[in-house]
Design a protein around this motif. Structure first.
Motif, PDB file in Angstrom:
ATOM      1  N   GLU A 177       7.748  -7.314   3.159  1.00  0.00           N
ATOM      2  CA  GLU A 177       8.517  -7.507   1.922  1.00  0.00           C
ATOM      3  C   GLU A 177       7.595  -7.878   0.781  1.00  0.00           C
ATOM      4  OE1 GLU A 177      11.776  -6.079   3.168  1.00  0.00           O
ATOM      5  OE2 GLU A 177      11.703  -6.962   1.148  1.00  0.00           O
ATOM      6  N   GLU A 178       6.658  -8.781   1.086  1.00  0.00           N
ATOM      7  CA  GLU A 178       5.695  -9.235   0.067  1.00  0.00           C
ATOM      8  C   GLU A 178       4.923  -8.048  -0.502  1.00  0.00           C
ATOM      9  OE1 GLU A 178       2.856 -12.090   1.563  1.00  0.00           O
ATOM     10  OE2 GLU A 178       1.518 -11.671  -0.138  1.00  0.00           O
ATOM     11  N   LEU A 179       4.474  -7.151   0.390  1.00  0.00           N
ATOM     12  CA  LEU A 179       3.719  -5.974  -0.048  1.00  0.00           C
ATOM     13  C   LEU A 179       4.523  -5.157  -1.052  1.00  0.00           C
ATOM     14  CD1 LEU A 179       1.770  -4.308   2.881  1.00  0.00           C
ATOM     15  CD2 LEU A 179       1.042  -5.991   1.231  1.00  0.00           C
ATOM     16  N   ILE A 180       5.793  -4.962  -0.747  1.00  0.00           N
ATOM     17  CA  ILE A 180       6.637  -4.136  -1.620  1.00  0.00           C
ATOM     18  C   ILE A 180       6.802  -4.799  -2.983  1.00  0.00           C
ATOM     19  CG2 ILE A 180       8.921  -3.135  -1.900  1.00  0.00           C
ATOM     20  CD1 ILE A 180       8.790  -2.138   0.752  1.00  0.00           C
ATOM     21  N   LEU A 181       7.021  -6.100  -2.987  1.00  0.00           N
ATOM     22  CA  LEU A 181       7.157  -6.814  -4.259  1.00  0.00           C
ATOM     23  C   LEU A 181       5.880  -6.683  -5.084  1.00  0.00           C
ATOM     24  CD1 LEU A 181       9.057 -10.002  -3.071  1.00  0.00           C
ATOM     25  CD2 LEU A 181       9.913  -8.264  -4.640  1.00  0.00           C
ATOM     26  N   ARG A 182       4.732  -6.797  -4.449  1.00  0.00           N
ATOM     27  CA  ARG A 182       3.469  -6.658  -5.184  1.00  0.00           C
ATOM     28  C   ARG A 182       3.316  -5.244  -5.743  1.00  0.00           C
ATOM     29  NH1 ARG A 182       1.071 -11.383  -4.857  1.00  0.00           N
ATOM     30  NH2 ARG A 182       1.074 -12.526  -2.883  1.00  0.00           N
ATOM     31  N   GLN A 183       3.772  -4.258  -4.992  1.00  0.00           N
ATOM     32  CA  GLN A 183       3.683  -2.891  -5.493  1.00  0.00           C
ATOM     33  C   GLN A 183       4.611  -2.686  -6.694  1.00  0.00           C
ATOM     34  OE1 GLN A 183       1.484  -0.615  -4.984  1.00  0.00           O
ATOM     35  NE2 GLN A 183       0.495  -1.996  -3.541  1.00  0.00           N
ATOM     36  N   TYR A 184       5.801  -3.288  -6.653  1.00  0.00           N
ATOM     37  CA  TYR A 184       6.689  -3.223  -7.828  1.00  0.00           C
ATOM     38  C   TYR A 184       6.003  -3.866  -9.029  1.00  0.00           C
ATOM     39  CZ  TYR A 184      10.828  -1.578  -5.296  1.00  0.00           C
ATOM     40  OH  TYR A 184      11.717  -0.831  -4.568  1.00  0.00           O
ATOM     41  N   ALA A 244       5.632   0.715   1.123  1.00  0.00           N
ATOM     42  CA  ALA A 244       4.809   0.205   0.021  1.00  0.00           C
ATOM     43  C   ALA A 244       3.945   1.321  -0.540  1.00  0.00           C
ATOM     44  CB  ALA A 244       3.948  -0.957   0.506  1.00  0.00           C
ATOM     45  N   ASP A 245       3.468   2.185   0.359  1.00  0.00           N
ATOM     46  CA  ASP A 245       2.601   3.280  -0.048  1.00  0.00           C
ATOM     47  C   ASP A 245       3.293   4.210  -1.039  1.00  0.00           C
ATOM     48  OD1 ASP A 245       1.601   6.332   0.783  1.00  0.00           O
ATOM     49  OD2 ASP A 245       0.001   4.840   0.631  1.00  0.00           O
ATOM     50  N   ARG A 246       4.601   4.447  -0.793  1.00  0.00           N
ATOM     51  CA  ARG A 246       5.364   5.337  -1.680  1.00  0.00           C
ATOM     52  C   ARG A 246       5.323   4.841  -3.121  1.00  0.00           C
ATOM     53  NH1 ARG A 246      10.338   4.894   0.790  1.00  0.00           N
ATOM     54  NH2 ARG A 246       9.343   5.210   2.806  1.00  0.00           N
ATOM     55  N   ILE A 247       5.557   3.547  -3.323  1.00  0.00           N
ATOM     56  CA  ILE A 247       5.533   2.969  -4.670  1.00  0.00           C
ATOM     57  C   ILE A 247       4.117   2.989  -5.216  1.00  0.00           C
ATOM     58  CG2 ILE A 247       6.232   0.997  -6.069  1.00  0.00           C
ATOM     59  CD1 ILE A 247       7.800   0.033  -3.559  1.00  0.00           C
ATOM     60  N   ALA A 248       3.139   2.718  -4.344  1.00  0.00           N
ATOM     61  CA  ALA A 248       1.741   2.665  -4.768  1.00  0.00           C
ATOM     62  C   ALA A 248       1.276   3.997  -5.339  1.00  0.00           C
ATOM     63  CB  ALA A 248       0.859   2.247  -3.598  1.00  0.00           C
ATOM     64  N   ARG A 249       1.731   5.089  -4.733  1.00  0.00           N
ATOM     65  CA  ARG A 249       1.318   6.413  -5.218  1.00  0.00           C
ATOM     66  C   ARG A 249       1.799   6.664  -6.644  1.00  0.00           C
ATOM     67  NH1 ARG A 249      -0.291  10.357  -1.341  1.00  0.00           N
ATOM     68  NH2 ARG A 249      -0.323   9.432   0.745  1.00  0.00           N
ATOM     69  N   GLU A 250       3.027   6.205  -6.943  1.00  0.00           N
ATOM     70  CA  GLU A 250       3.556   6.390  -8.310  1.00  0.00           C
ATOM     71  C   GLU A 250       2.701   5.629  -9.317  1.00  0.00           C
ATOM     72  OE1 GLU A 250       8.224   6.651  -6.894  1.00  0.00           O
ATOM     73  OE2 GLU A 250       7.668   5.327  -8.551  1.00  0.00           O
ATOM     74  N   SER A 251       2.348   4.394  -8.967  1.00  0.00           N
ATOM     75  CA  SER A 251       1.495   3.605  -9.861  1.00  0.00           C
ATOM     76  C   SER A 251       0.157   4.292 -10.058  1.00  0.00           C
ATOM     77  CB  SER A 251       1.287   2.203  -9.288  1.00  0.00           C
ATOM     78  OG  SER A 251       2.512   1.551  -9.121  1.00  0.00           O
ATOM     79  N   ASP A 252      -0.358   4.845  -8.962  1.00  0.00           N
ATOM     80  CA  ASP A 252      -1.643   5.539  -9.017  1.00  0.00           C
ATOM     81  C   ASP A 252      -1.604   6.659 -10.059  1.00  0.00           C
ATOM     82  OD1 ASP A 252      -3.441   7.883  -7.079  1.00  0.00           O
ATOM     83  OD2 ASP A 252      -4.292   6.134  -8.094  1.00  0.00           O
ATOM     84  N   ALA A 292       7.529 -13.967  -6.911  1.00  0.00           N
ATOM     85  CA  ALA A 292       8.368 -13.865  -5.713  1.00  0.00           C
ATOM     86  C   ALA A 292       7.510 -13.546  -4.501  1.00  0.00           C
ATOM     87  CB  ALA A 292       9.431 -12.792  -5.921  1.00  0.00           C
ATOM     88  N   ALA A 293       6.568 -12.629  -4.681  1.00  0.00           N
ATOM     89  CA  ALA A 293       5.678 -12.257  -3.581  1.00  0.00           C
ATOM     90  C   ALA A 293       4.859 -13.467  -3.120  1.00  0.00           C
ATOM     91  CB  ALA A 293       4.748 -11.125  -4.023  1.00  0.00           C
ATOM     92  N   ASP A 294       4.360 -14.248  -4.084  1.00  0.00           N
ATOM     93  CA  ASP A 294       3.583 -15.444  -3.746  1.00  0.00           C
ATOM     94  C   ASP A 294       4.425 -16.428  -2.931  1.00  0.00           C
ATOM     95  OD1 ASP A 294       1.727 -15.593  -6.922  1.00  0.00           O
ATOM     96  OD2 ASP A 294       1.455 -14.385  -5.105  1.00  0.00           O
ATOM     97  N   ALA A 295       5.694 -16.559  -3.323  1.00  0.00           N
ATOM     98  CA  ALA A 295       6.586 -17.494  -2.632  1.00  0.00           C
ATOM     99  C   ALA A 295       6.784 -17.055  -1.190  1.00  0.00           C
ATOM    100  CB  ALA A 295       7.925 -17.574  -3.360  1.00  0.00           C
ATOM    101  N   ALA A 352       7.322 -11.125  14.774  1.00  0.00           N
ATOM    102  CA  ALA A 352       8.067 -10.035  14.135  1.00  0.00           C
ATOM    103  C   ALA A 352       8.634 -10.484  12.791  1.00  0.00           C
ATOM    104  CB  ALA A 352       9.181  -9.540  15.044  1.00  0.00           C
ATOM    105  N   ALA A 353       9.167 -11.705  12.739  1.00  0.00           N
ATOM    106  CA  ALA A 353       9.746 -12.213  11.490  1.00  0.00           C
ATOM    107  C   ALA A 353       8.681 -12.381  10.429  1.00  0.00           C
ATOM    108  CB  ALA A 353      10.451 -13.535  11.745  1.00  0.00           C
ATOM    109  N   VAL A 354       7.532 -12.939  10.846  1.00  0.00           N
ATOM    110  CA  VAL A 354       6.432 -13.154   9.893  1.00  0.00           C
ATOM    111  C   VAL A 354       5.936 -11.826   9.338  1.00  0.00           C
ATOM    112  CG1 VAL A 354       4.024 -13.868   9.731  1.00  0.00           C
ATOM    113  CG2 VAL A 354       5.676 -15.355  10.838  1.00  0.00           C
TER     114      VAL A 354
END
Lengths: 131, 281
Positions: free
Chosen positions: A46-53, B64-72, A21-24, A38-40
């Motif tokens: 959003e992509e960052l958050i998906l990668r962190q998940y 994103a940082d919040r989630i990253a810390r948990e993974s860490d 999803a992040a790649d997409a 701003a949109a980009v």
């Protein structure tokens, strides 16, 4: 959803979906011709958050995998200890032989009455016993 | 004469040693065990995995940082276990090498000293030729016994260890794959930021920032390329170890012709020396 993620493979599969999803989203962000910065940027966030998940899932999976290795690890350590004990036994036999050899030599030197020989063999026995 | 009976015993033991479970090629075992250095790449990548957050933190938004810390926290908690597998495997391989070592079961030095000790006792009535025969024979018997003991010890270790070695290596391969995927996400996070922001930074006053960013971007690209190569090498290394141990395991039942022939030749020669020594008068 409690049994759906029971194996590391399941968790990894979910991580793959987040990554895909992040790649997409990343592809969408790069194609953007509207010039709406701003949109980009919002898309990229959003992509960052998906990668962190995804990474969170991968860390979970890794923890599960390693838990499953504990039995084999312990077995291998036991085998290694057995082998080390065998080698120690041979080492003790070797030491025992060495001690017997030097004691026999000392007895021989004493029987021969040769002072130089007695001193020499006595010294080597002393050093063997007290390295 | 008792000594000729001992000679016969030596022959019998020799035949038994060779016809029992055939000898493993000890040189092969040593070669395999030397490959334990191939495990180092896995260890480095385990460390890199643990330190992911440190590297990616500057590029993250607060959410994103919040989630990253948990993974860490998760990665750091499991790191000792990741490394423990490598350590257990390395120790096993090094012990196997020692067990199969050339000098490990060699008691000839001690036996020679025993012989010398006996010689000093010729006043006890033992003739020189008897002493020579005694030490020669003892050395022979010890070699036969020790060598079959060594072979059996090595065989036991390889046979009992194979299943666990394969399980461990399999787990480590899986972990490498998970590390690699995490690395991909880290790479796309870091590089992605520049790929998004650089096109948007077109104002004249952005020029210095853009230049710095481009240079940093290129150095990161190179860094990640090197790491990708490390992953390939680590994976190959583990594959080689798995294949190597499997080969050892399958070779347990095979008689190594040349080694047995040399062993026999040396033993026969030594037996002759003992016999000739006895026949002198």
């Amino acid at each position: 959803m409690d049994n759906a993620l029971s194996t590391p493979a399941d968790i990894e599969a979910l991580a793959n979906q987040f990554t895909a999803a992040a790649d997409a989203i990343h592809a969408r962000a790069r194609e953007d011709k509207s010039g709406d910065s701003a949109a980009v940027r919002a898309l990229f966030d959003e992509e960052l958050i998906l990668r962190q998940y995804a990474n969170a899932m991968l860390a979970d999976a890794a923890g599960h995998v390693v838990a499953g290795l504990a039995t084999s690890q312990a077995a291998l350590v036991a085998l290694t200890e057995d082998a080390a004990a065998k080698m120690a036994r041979i080492g003790r036999i070797a030491d025992g032989l060495m001690l017997a050899a030097r004691m026999a030599a000392l007895a021989g030197a004493v029987a021969s009455g040769n002072p130089a020989a007695i001193l020499k063999t006595g010294e080597s026995l002393y050093h063997h016993v007290r390295p | 004469m008792r000594l000729t009976k001992l000679l016969l015993l030596a022959f019998i033991l020799l035949l038994q040693a060779c016809s029992a479970t055939g000898p493993v090629s000890l040189a092969h075992v040593r070669d395999f065990a030397d490959a334990s250095t191939k495990l180092a790449a896995y260890g480095e990548l385990s460390n890199r995995f643990r330190d992911t957050y440190q590297r990616e933190a500057p590029y993250l938004t607060p959410s994103a940082d919040r989630i990253a810390r948990e993974s860490d926290a998760k990665r750091k908690a499991a790191h000792a276990d990741f490394v423990a597998s490598q350590k257990a495997l390395a120790l096993y391989m090094q012990t196997l090498a020692a067990l199969a070592g050339e000098g490990t079961y060699d008691l000839t030095a001690q036996l020679d000293e025993l012989g010398a000790g006996l010689q000093a006792n010729t006043s006890s009535g033992l003739e020189q030729r008897h002493i020579t025969a005694y030490t020669g024979l003892t050395r022979l018997l010890t070699r036969v016994i020790a060598s079959s003991y060594q072979n059996r010890s090595v065989e036991t270790m390889v046979r009992d260890g194979d299943e666990h070695v394969q399980v461990l290596l399999d787990g480590m391969q899986t972990l490498l794959r998970l590390y690699a995927k995490t690395h991909e996400n880290e790479k796309r996070t870091v590089l992605g930021l520049f790929e998004v922001e650089l096109p948007l930074s077109t104002k004249p006053q952005d020029r210095m920032l853009v230049t710095l960013a481009r240079v940093h971007y290129m150095s990161k690209v190179n860094e990640y390329r090197l790491i990708d190569r490390r992953f390939d090498l680590a994976r190959e290394g583990l594959e080689k170890i798995a294949a190597g141990h499997k080969t050892l395991r399958s070779r347990l039942e095979t008689l190594r012709g040349d080694e047995v022939r040399d062993f026999l030749r040396n033993l026969v020669r030594d037996l002759r020396v003992v016999r000739d020594g006895l026949n002198q008068s």
